[in-house]
Design an enzyme around this catalytic site. Structure first.
Site, PDB file in Angstrom:
ATOM      1  N   ASP A 141       6.136 -23.850  19.505  1.00 21.01           N
ATOM      2  CA  ASP A 141       5.908 -24.430  18.179  1.00 21.01           C
ATOM      3  C   ASP A 141       5.456 -23.391  17.159  1.00 21.01           C
ATOM      4  O   ASP A 141       5.139 -22.247  17.512  1.00 21.01           O
ATOM      5  CB  ASP A 141       4.890 -25.579  18.269  1.00 21.01           C
ATOM      6  CG  ASP A 141       3.654 -25.214  19.080  1.00 21.01           C
ATOM      7  OD1 ASP A 141       3.479 -24.025  19.405  1.00 21.01           O
ATOM      8  OD2 ASP A 141       2.864 -26.119  19.384  1.00 21.01           O
ATOM      9  N   ASP A 163      -5.855 -34.319  22.106  1.00 23.23           N
ATOM     10  CA  ASP A 163      -5.333 -35.696  22.170  1.00 23.23           C
ATOM     11  C   ASP A 163      -4.180 -35.813  23.174  1.00 23.23           C
ATOM     12  O   ASP A 163      -3.436 -36.783  23.152  1.00 23.23           O
ATOM     13  CB  ASP A 163      -4.909 -36.189  20.773  1.00 23.23           C
ATOM     14  CG  ASP A 163      -3.826 -35.326  20.146  1.00 23.23           C
ATOM     15  OD1 ASP A 163      -3.254 -34.457  20.850  1.00 23.23           O
ATOM     16  OD2 ASP A 163      -3.538 -35.519  18.949  1.00 23.23           O
ATOM     17  N   HIS A 175      -1.590 -33.726  23.531  1.00 19.62           N
ATOM     18  CA  HIS A 175      -0.255 -33.271  23.116  1.00 19.62           C
ATOM     19  C   HIS A 175       0.181 -32.007  23.841  1.00 19.62           C
ATOM     20  O   HIS A 175      -0.643 -31.207  24.275  1.00 19.62           O
ATOM     21  CB  HIS A 175      -0.160 -33.078  21.591  1.00 19.62           C
ATOM     22  CG  HIS A 175      -1.000 -31.985  21.019  1.00 19.62           C
ATOM     23  ND1 HIS A 175      -1.986 -32.204  20.093  1.00 19.62           N
ATOM     24  CD2 HIS A 175      -0.990 -30.652  21.229  1.00 19.62           C
ATOM     25  CE1 HIS A 175      -2.537 -31.067  19.744  1.00 19.62           C
ATOM     26  NE2 HIS A 175      -1.962 -30.101  20.427  1.00 19.62           N
ATOM     27  N   GLU A 189       2.485 -35.081  19.077  1.00 24.05           N
ATOM     28  CA  GLU A 189       1.294 -35.918  18.925  1.00 24.05           C
ATOM     29  C   GLU A 189       1.488 -37.269  19.612  1.00 24.05           C
ATOM     30  O   GLU A 189       2.624 -37.672  19.891  1.00 24.05           O
ATOM     31  CB  GLU A 189       1.023 -36.135  17.436  1.00 24.05           C
ATOM     32  CG  GLU A 189       0.752 -34.852  16.659  1.00 24.05           C
ATOM     33  CD  GLU A 189      -0.606 -34.209  16.961  1.00 24.05           C
ATOM     34  OE1 GLU A 189      -1.199 -34.504  18.016  1.00 24.05           O
ATOM     35  OE2 GLU A 189      -1.062 -33.411  16.137  1.00 24.05           O
TER      36      GLU A 189
HETATM   37  C1  GLP Z   1      -2.306 -26.344  19.653  1.00 25.83           C
HETATM   38  C2  GLP Z   1      -0.956 -25.901  20.201  1.00 25.83           C
HETATM   39  C3  GLP Z   1      -0.753 -26.375  21.629  1.00 25.83           C
HETATM   40  C4  GLP Z   1      -1.974 -26.036  22.461  1.00 25.83           C
HETATM   41  C5  GLP Z   1      -3.173 -26.721  21.884  1.00 25.83           C
HETATM   42  C6  GLP Z   1      -4.432 -26.519  22.688  1.00 25.83           C
HETATM   43  O1  GLP Z   1      -2.261 -27.652  19.196  1.00 25.83           O
HETATM   44  N1  GLP Z   1       0.133 -26.350  19.414  1.00 25.83           N
HETATM   45  O2  GLP Z   1       0.416 -25.785  22.156  1.00 25.83           O
HETATM   46  O3  GLP Z   1      -1.772 -26.425  23.790  1.00 25.83           O
HETATM   47  O4  GLP Z   1      -3.370 -26.212  20.574  1.00 25.83           O
HETATM   48  O5  GLP Z   1      -5.107 -25.379  22.292  1.00 25.83           O
HETATM   49  P1  GLP Z   1      -6.284 -24.730  23.121  1.00 25.83           P
HETATM   50  O6  GLP Z   1      -5.659 -24.055  24.281  1.00 25.83           O
HETATM   51  O7  GLP Z   1      -6.916 -23.742  22.171  1.00 25.83           O
HETATM   52  O8  GLP Z   1      -7.206 -25.811  23.512  1.00 25.83           O
END
Ligand code: GLP
Length: 261
Positions: free
Chosen positions: A67, A136, A138, A143
């Site tokens: 993404d 959440d 995702h 989402e």
């Molecule tokens: C963002 C990214 C996700 C990632 C998530 C969790 O939303 N788009 O791909 O998994 O953050 O981030 P973290 O690993 O910092 O908790």
């Protein structure tokens, strides 16, 4: 699904990196799917070390990121392109032209998204996809409520995600409100999935994703439908799992049988 629980973040990252290393050693032109966020940073650090020691090479590999924020310049320090450069690409021997991150500045977003899907297909698909899990539930930026059959698309971010990611920006107002993400269906089409999650904040959502019902309300739960998934957790993130002792038992038995990652 294999669920591998390690004592801490460092051990979790090392074990996840070992799986990636094994796959690269099996296929030097591996097509690797990548994720951003804090969870995979330790894994990327380990891969950098392995590359420096010449244990693995990324020269023939191509990567596709899950993404990117929409309307954020790739040079912006919070863009995912920038994140990938400073956390991995700048320190490994990969050809940067073969590292694909969704274009946050795409003018014709629909065309960009279908071209991204076509490009992945033209490489015969992603061999191994690294994912994290959002607060959440995702994956990518899919989402709650996103179709489990979704493909690469533009998404309006959830307020919770905007709040979660505000820590990386000067203020919450600077956090982009939309992003381009591979869909849940795109992730399910990959040949193998590696999920990393750590910390107590992830414990509940990890349990819902791995052991709860498959639902678009927790898009990560869709990985239950995938035939080849390995989940790497630290103890805290694993603490709400109902089948915790079974997962540890399985790993012990597999080790006795000399079956590694
Ligand atoms: C963002 C990214 C996700 C990632 C998530 C969790 O939303 N788009 O791909 O998994 O953050 O981030 P973290 O690993 O910092 O908790």
């Amino acid at each position: 699904m294999r669920v591998i629980i390690k004592d801490n973040y460092e051990e979790m990252s090392k074990a996840a990196a070992q799986l990636v290393k094994n796959r690269i050693l099996n296929k030097n032109n591996l097509i690797l799917g990548l994720a951003t966020g804090s969870s995979p940073i330790g894994l990327y650090k380990e891969l950098i070390k392995m590359c420096e020691k010449k244990e693995i090479s990324f020269k023939k590999m191509k990567t596709f990121n899950l993404d990117e924020y929409y309307e954020l310049n790739p040079d912006h320090p919070q863009s995912y392109r920038y994140f990938m450069n400073i956390n991995l690409f700048d320190y490994i021997d990969i050809n940067k032209k073969e590292t694909y991150v969704p274009d946050g500045l795409a003018k014709d977003v629909d065309k960009f998204c279908s071209d991204y899907e076509k490009k992945i297909k033209s490489e015969d698909g992603i061999d191994l996809q690294v994912i994290g899990i959002g607060g959440d539930g995702h994956i990518g930026f899919n989402e709650p409520g996103t179709s489990l059959a979704s493909r690469t698309h533009l998404v309006i971010l959830d307020e919770q995600t905007i709040k979660d990611n505000a820590r990386f920006f000067n203020s919450i107002d600077e956090v982009p409100k939309s992003a381009i993400t591979m869909g849940v269906g795109t992730v399910l089409d990959t040949k193998e999935i590696l999920l990393v999650a750590n910390g107590i904040k992830k414990a509940k959502i990890v349990a819902q994703a791995l052991e709860g019902p498959i639902t678009s309300m927790v898009t990560c739960s869709a990985i239950q439908l995938h035939p080849k998934v390995t989940v790497f957790l630290d103890k805290e993130a694993a603490s709400e799992l109902k089948r915790l002792s079974y997962y540890n038992f399985v790993e012990k038995q597999l080790a006795n049988m000399n079956i590694s990652l």
